[in-house]
Design an enzyme around this catalytic site. Structure first.
Site, mmCIF file in Angstrom:
data_model
loop_
_atom_site.group_PDB
_atom_site.id
_atom_site.type_symbol
_atom_site.label_atom_id
_atom_site.label_comp_id
_atom_site.label_asym_id
_atom_site.label_seq_id
_atom_site.Cartn_x
_atom_site.Cartn_y
_atom_site.Cartn_z
ATOM 1 N N SER A 125 0.862 -1.186 0.000
ATOM 2 C CA SER A 125 0.000 0.000 0.000
ATOM 3 C C SER A 125 0.898 1.236 0.000
ATOM 4 C CB SER A 125 -0.898 -0.001 1.236
ATOM 5 O OG SER A 125 -1.710 1.149 1.269
ATOM 6 N N ALA A 140 6.917 -0.463 11.471
ATOM 7 C CA ALA A 140 5.841 0.225 10.769
ATOM 8 C C ALA A 140 6.473 1.279 9.872
ATOM 9 C CB ALA A 140 4.876 0.871 11.764
ATOM 10 N N LYS A 141 5.665 1.913 9.052
ATOM 11 C CA LYS A 141 6.211 2.887 8.112
ATOM 12 C C LYS A 141 6.750 4.126 8.805
ATOM 13 C CE LYS A 141 3.666 1.184 4.161
ATOM 14 N NZ LYS A 141 2.527 1.332 3.225
ATOM 15 N N ARG A 142 6.453 4.271 10.092
ATOM 16 C CA ARG A 142 7.024 5.389 10.838
ATOM 17 C C ARG A 142 8.502 5.157 11.156
ATOM 18 N NH1 ARG A 142 3.830 2.543 14.418
ATOM 19 N NH2 ARG A 142 4.910 1.606 16.214
#
Length: 292
Positions: free
Chosen positions: A21, A261-263
């Site tokens: 995504s 996570a994307k963080r």
């Protein structure tokens, strides 16, 4: 207590998928899952699908970066948004008519109902309810119509539509990595949103429609999506579709034990590339994490 028993799609010929995504840069956890997906595909077919339905967070630059970073890592696919294929389009935002058709089938079958509850109201009503892992609380059924009520004729847009679970039914499947998994409808998870009020499908419905249409035989993804599999098996049955097999990979964790996570920008493939890390070194990092 009944148990869901749905025949799984035959694993041959193998068709797997990568389904990122574009809401941020891909990180090591994504890379490890996608590498496992490629390994399991072997000589079979691997497709890439751009799951860009989160309109508030998806960005074109992230979509371009994910293709570039996956190629840099050495991943290859034979169907996708950049190469085409017999099940095009491979970008979810371009597949909306298929989702609308599935929505109408589910509504006509009495599987969906409109929900007007706010997140705050649901959280307050379900504060003491059990739920699996870090998933959302079990929906308390505030807007659920009585059994046998006719399908709602409310407008599709502007309302969240929930999938009505069979009461107390046990859903079970055998995961290719985690073994047998079981959950009870209404106890471990509740009626879930299948169609969002922005007039787009929720993740659960979109991936079922696409995986079935693209003839995916095995879904390889992270262990944080095991609860999603229970929901999706119910959607497959409601739509009269044969589900694929499932293989849920163990999650990669950061130094504090939290899942990536994307963080975690410092562990994104984009940041690692910028620091001069090679694809071979990235694969070694993933192997080390898998053994720890």
């Amino acid at each position: 207590m009944r148990a869901l028993a749905t025949p799984m799609r035959s694993p041959s010929p193998y068709r797997g998928r990568l389904a990122p995504s574009p809401t941020g840069y891909l990180h090591l956890g994504h890379a490890r899952t996608f590498c496992i997906a490629q390994e399991r595909a072997g000589a079979g077919t691997l497709i890439l699908r751009d799951e860009d339905l989160d309109r508030a967070r998806c960005r074109a630059l992230f979509a371009e970066a994910m293709l570039e970073d996956l190629r840099w890592l050495g991943l290859r696919w034979s169907e996708g948004p950049d190469v085409g294929g017999p099940f095009a389009p491979y970008t979810q935002s371009a597949r909306r008519p298929r989702y609308v058709e599935a929505f109408e089938r589910l509504r006509a079958g009495g599987f969906l109902y409109p929900c007007y509850c706010s997140r705050q109201r649901i959280a307050q009503a379900a504060a003491s309810a059990p739920h699996l892992g870090e998933e959302e609380p079990v929906y308390p059924g505030t807007c659920r119509p009585p059994s046998g009520a006719p399908p709602s004729e409310a407008p599709r847009a502007g309302i969240n539509w929930r999938f009505r679970l069979p009461e107390r039914e046990m859903v079970a499947f055998v995961d290719g990595n985690a073994g047998e998994q079981r959950a009870v409808c209404g106890a471990d998870f509740g009626d879930f949103v299948a169609w969002r009020k922005d007039d787009f499908p929720a993740y659960q419905l979109a991936v079922v429609v696409d995986d079935a249409a693209m003839e995916i035989t095995e879904v390889v993804r992270g262990a944080d999506l095991i609860t999603s599999t229970f929901r999706q098996l119910l959607l497959y049955r409601a739509l009269g579709l044969a589900p694929p097999l499932f293989f849920h990979c163990a999650l990669m964790l950061d130094a504090k034990g939290a899942r990536l996570a994307k963080r975690h920008d410092s562990l994104s493939l984009r940041a690692l590339r910028a620091r001069g890390v090679t694809p071979e070194e990235v694969r070694a990092m993933m192997e080390t994490a898998a053994r720890s």
